[in-house]
Design an enzyme around this catalytic site. Structure first.
Site, PDB file in Angstrom:
ATOM      1  N   LYS A 159       5.291  31.311  26.646  1.00 26.53           N
ATOM      2  CA  LYS A 159       4.351  30.929  27.700  1.00 26.53           C
ATOM      3  C   LYS A 159       4.124  29.415  27.751  1.00 26.53           C
ATOM      4  CE  LYS A 159      -0.005  31.280  25.183  1.00 26.53           C
ATOM      5  NZ  LYS A 159      -0.269  29.833  25.279  1.00 26.53           N
ATOM      6  N   THR A 160       4.056  28.766  26.589  1.00 28.84           N
ATOM      7  CA  THR A 160       3.821  27.321  26.565  1.00 28.84           C
ATOM      8  C   THR A 160       4.986  26.580  27.212  1.00 28.84           C
ATOM      9  OG1 THR A 160       2.517  27.532  24.541  1.00 28.84           O
ATOM     10  CG2 THR A 160       3.334  25.341  25.095  1.00 28.84           C
ATOM     11  N   ASP A 345      -3.871  27.856  31.102  1.00 26.53           N
ATOM     12  CA  ASP A 345      -3.276  28.473  29.919  1.00 26.53           C
ATOM     13  C   ASP A 345      -4.229  29.534  29.360  1.00 26.53           C
ATOM     14  OD1 ASP A 345      -1.530  28.943  27.831  1.00 26.53           O
ATOM     15  OD2 ASP A 345      -2.305  27.312  26.596  1.00 26.53           O
ATOM     16  N   GLU A 346      -3.682  30.529  28.667  1.00 25.72           N
ATOM     17  CA  GLU A 346      -4.493  31.586  28.030  1.00 25.72           C
ATOM     18  C   GLU A 346      -5.488  32.183  29.027  1.00 25.72           C
ATOM     19  OE1 GLU A 346      -3.653  32.679  25.291  1.00 25.72           O
ATOM     20  OE2 GLU A 346      -2.890  31.097  23.975  1.00 25.72           O
ATOM     21  N   GLN A 376      -3.710  40.608  25.190  1.00 22.26           N
ATOM     22  CA  GLN A 376      -4.226  39.705  24.166  1.00 22.26           C
ATOM     23  C   GLN A 376      -5.619  39.176  24.522  1.00 22.26           C
ATOM     24  OE1 GLN A 376      -1.203  37.084  22.141  1.00 22.26           O
ATOM     25  NE2 GLN A 376       0.071  37.669  23.884  1.00 22.26           N
ATOM     26  N   ARG A 720       1.854  38.601  15.279  1.00 24.69           N
ATOM     27  CA  ARG A 720       1.916  37.302  14.594  1.00 24.69           C
ATOM     28  C   ARG A 720       3.104  37.259  13.637  1.00 24.69           C
ATOM     29  NH1 ARG A 720       0.339  35.092  18.179  1.00 24.69           N
ATOM     30  NH2 ARG A 720       0.287  37.146  19.120  1.00 24.69           N
TER      31      ARG A 720
END
Length: 759
Positions: A159-160, A345-346, A376, A720
């Site tokens: 995503k980044t 973002d997020e 998430q 993770r």
């Protein structure tokens, strides 16, 4: 090896219950357990992959000892002996008999991966940036036409990269000036990393990148407010610290006639913060019970005190910015004209106030790109909700949606297992996530007896992996709340393994309830301990001013400070009667074992009554009664109160150690979000922990939203891990029988439960 010698007596591991294996583990570390055949020191192995057994401390050929031990059988005896804090069976053999499953060692169990690995053949699109490879879906998101765009970015899907490439694409292909692009993230660290990536990978000059308008929501709102009213929104008026807010709530409590020591102020602050983020200014806040009504009165007092002093807190910035735009359309138009494109973002972490502001800023062109994952969304306590992603097309009917479905982080078994868990949620967008790499290693469930054995097992496994070449930085240990990390923190602190732990897990012994119950133990050893007396006073419902009176009485009456308690004057008769009743008990506590002393203080000296009256300690996630049970779990390792208090003092001193960021990472799941590690250990996968008790309680009342967020938390924790994922399923938690987390059912093969038979 199953046999050994302890205190000049033969012992066999099968004669000890699982709980008592920890006693053997500690004795072996002190070289108190030896081989009955060669006499050399032994260690007890408590690890994830092997059944508990003794092994020689030193290297060498001990095959003869092992063979001799293997030929022996436990002796048949029925009497018991006291050893340390435990009542241990002398030699009652249970070999060949059915042992209770909760007490038997269970081998680790691989997760059932029902989805086969199918490598995705991706069409390589024409590269947009020479040094930035993008897959087909990433490229589609980056090069999408201007307008509302929702990028559903699954865990580890890049995503980044997409967000930074999208901003660079707008500048290079749509000729959007960098000063007309607003890039909003949730942390300043993310802002810095994105800018660095854009300057180093996309061929953009650093001066160009620096002109991008970037920052967190708070920094953005503050800059807007300060620009339009610098006198009012000067940083000197900002309430930065919780203790400043607490002062106003304490004033309100005094006006309400309530004792601040009997009220969970930090829980009230959290509730106020939730209201300020979850509801728009002017909206009516639904108050569900008397406690919320009381907190709302404190809220109004808090706001009044701030207003009278021209102060504001972080949460005020969003609501004030929203009000500014609603009341001043001319100001809003200036910023709408300023920002041609907005990138978020997020997006799943956004709250209602932030979302409404962003919609106002993006209007009327709605050239907005939102990157996030509803699976998430784990910050409901801050007002966030997956609904903003779920309803995105309703708010932006012309929106384009792109799914990033390739996971580059984790192996296929981890991705498939995590997906099998989260897809049980009802409130989510259906999606599939595919891993690019397969692995024969599947997520592993292991079964410790309790928190202490869990910590021993994890540390032992980390030590073995480091011996085989792993680095401490490769590992993360995750838990639901800070209290869940106490045991692993203490075990790592005692080991030679570098680690990093946050203040929340380091400060267990400094929690209010823990300090207060420990004051009984400290005073049993020294009745003139002023710090312990200070902690005891609230438990006796005495004011802190009584401390100086007790010091004076102990001198004039030639007695200890504890004995001086019965000589206090000016207190109510029922208080004096209670004090006279408990003071003689302190002498009896002196020789008790730590767990016995804590239980005695709780049941016979009024601590449970105090806890019941005071209510929750902290918040609904971590209660005072839970802290008490955690303390008992920690105390059972020690034979005497002085030994236990020495441990407490040592761990309190360790609180001052500031983490340097290196070594094994100890993190709550919330803190781990956005991070990745080669190996992840997830602790306490049991009902009541994950999912948390409060989510189970709300689900019983018909609201499953909290339960679904807990499931998303498990999904975040699992994703993770890059290669190795270990999930702990304890048999006992906080001294009570624990039951496997209901969330794990999708990754367990259906099989008939079998009794464990030890031969």
């Amino acid at each position: 090896m199953k046999c050994a010698r302890l205190n000049n007596k033969d012992i066999h591991i099968h004669t000890y219950s699982r709980e008592h294996l920890q006693f053997l583990f500690e004795e072996a570390k002190k070289d108190q357990i030896t081989c009955k055949h060669c006499g050399l020191p032994l260690r007890l192995k408590l690890t994830i992959h092997e059944e508990p057994h003794f092994f020689h401390r030193d290297s060498g050929d001990f095959s003869k000892c092992e063979a001799a031990c293997g030929d022996e059988q436990p002796k048949q005896e029925t009497d018991y002996t006291e050893s340390g804090v435990f009542r241990l069976p002398k030699g009652k053999s249970i070999a060949g008999k059915v042992r209770e499953t909760a007490d038997a060692w269970m081998p680790p169990r691989e997760a059932a991966v029902h989805k086969c690995f199918s490598p995705q053949t991706e069409t390589e699109p024409e590269p947009i940036f020479q040094n930035v490879p993008l897959n087909e879906k990433q490229s589609e998101a980056v090069s999408a036409q201007e307008g509302p765009l929702l990028v559903l970015a699954g865990a580890g899907s890049g995503k980044t990269r997409v967000l930074t490439a999208r901003a660079a694409y707008m500048m290079s292909h749509f000729d959007v000036p960098p000063s007309a692009i607003l890039l909003v993230t949730f942390t300043t660290k993310a802002v810095k990393e994105m800018k660095e990536r854009m300057a180093s990978q996309y061929g953009l000059a650093r001066q160009t990148v620096s002109r991008l308008v970037t920052g967190t929501f708070h920094s953005l709102f503050y800059k807007i407010l300060y620009h339009h009213d610098p006198a009012k929104w000067n940083g000197e008026h900002l309430l930065k610290w919780d203790w400043q807010k607490e002062q106003y709530l304490k004033m309100a409590l005094a006006e309400e006639g309530l004792d601040e020591k009997d009220f969970p102020i930090d829980q009230a602050l959290q509730q106020i913060g939730y209201w300020k983020n979850a509801y728009l200014p002017g909206e009516r806040i639904p108050l569900e019970d008397e406690w919320e009504k009381r907190v709302h009165r404190l809220y109004l007092h808090y706001e009044q005190q701030k207003k009278s002093r021209s102060q504001f807190d972080f949460d005020d910035m969003a609501s004030a910015c929203y009000e500014l735009f609603k009341e001043r359309p001319d100001v809003l138009q200036v910023y709408q004209a300023r920002f041609h494109a907005i990138l978020i973002d997020e997006f799943q972490d956004i709250n209602p106030v932030q979302y409404e502001i962003i919609k106002l800023l993006a209007s009327p062109e709605n050239n907005i790109t939102c990157v996030g994952d509803d699976d998430q969304s784990i910050y409901a306590f801050r007002g966030s909700s997956p609904s903003f992603i779920l309803d995105f097309e309703k708010d932006f009917p012309d929106a384009k949606t792109v799914h990033l479905t390739t996971n580059y982080r984790s192996s296929h078994p981890i991705v498939a297992s995590a997906e099998a868990v989260v897809e049980r949620n009802k409130q989510r967008r259906p999606k599939r996530l595919e891993a690019v790499k397969d692995d024969s290693k599947k997520p592993l469930l292991f079964y410790p007896y309790d928190e202490e054995e869990e910590a021993i097992m994890v540390v032992s496994d980390i030590q073995e992996k480091i011996k085989m070449g792993a680095k401490p930085e490769d590992f993360a240990v995750l838990y639901r709340t800070n209290s869940g990390g106490r045991a692993i923190y203490e075990r790592l602190h005692q080991s030679a393994i570098p680690y990093t732990a946050e203040q929340g897990v380091q400060s267990f012994y400094s929690r209010r309830v823990v300090r207060q119950i420990l004051s009984f133990l400290y005073l049993s050893q020294n009745e003139d301990d002023p710090d312990a007396v200070k902690q005891l006073l609230p438990v006796l419902f005495l004011k802190q001013s009584a401390l100086n009176t007790l010091k004076a009485l102990s001198i004039t009456e030639d007695c200890t400070m504890v004995q001086a308690l019965v000589k206090l004057t000016g207190i109510k008769s029922f208080q004096l009667e209670k004090i006279k009743k408990i003071v003689p008990f302190f002498h009896g506590l002196k020789t008790m074992k730590p767990v016995e002393a804590i239980t005695f203080a709780e049941e016979k000296m009024g601590f449970s009554e105090y806890l019941k009256k005071r209510g929750n300690e902290g918040n609904k996630l971590e209660k005072g009664s839970d802290d008490l049970r955690d303390l008992k779990t920690a105390a059972k390792r020690f034979k005497t109160i002085p030994e236990f208090l020495a441990h407490v003092d040592h761990m309190r001193a360790a609180e001052k150690n500031k983490p340097d960021g290196s070594g094994v990472q100890l993190l709550t799941i919330h803190r781990a979000k956005g991070l990745e590690f080669n190996t992840v250990y997830l602790l306490g996968a049991a009902d009541g922990s994950l999912p948390h008790d409060f989510a189970l309680e709300t689900a019983r009342k018909g609201d499953e939203s909290a339960l679904e967020e807990e499931r998303r938390l498990l999904y975040v924790a699992m994703t993770r891990a890059e290669e190795n994922l270990y999930i702990s399923v304890p048999s006992v938690r906080r001294g009570r029988t624990a039951y496997r987390s209901r969330f794990l059912q999708p990754i367990l093969k259906k099989r008939q439960p079998k009794a464990v038979i030890l031969q």
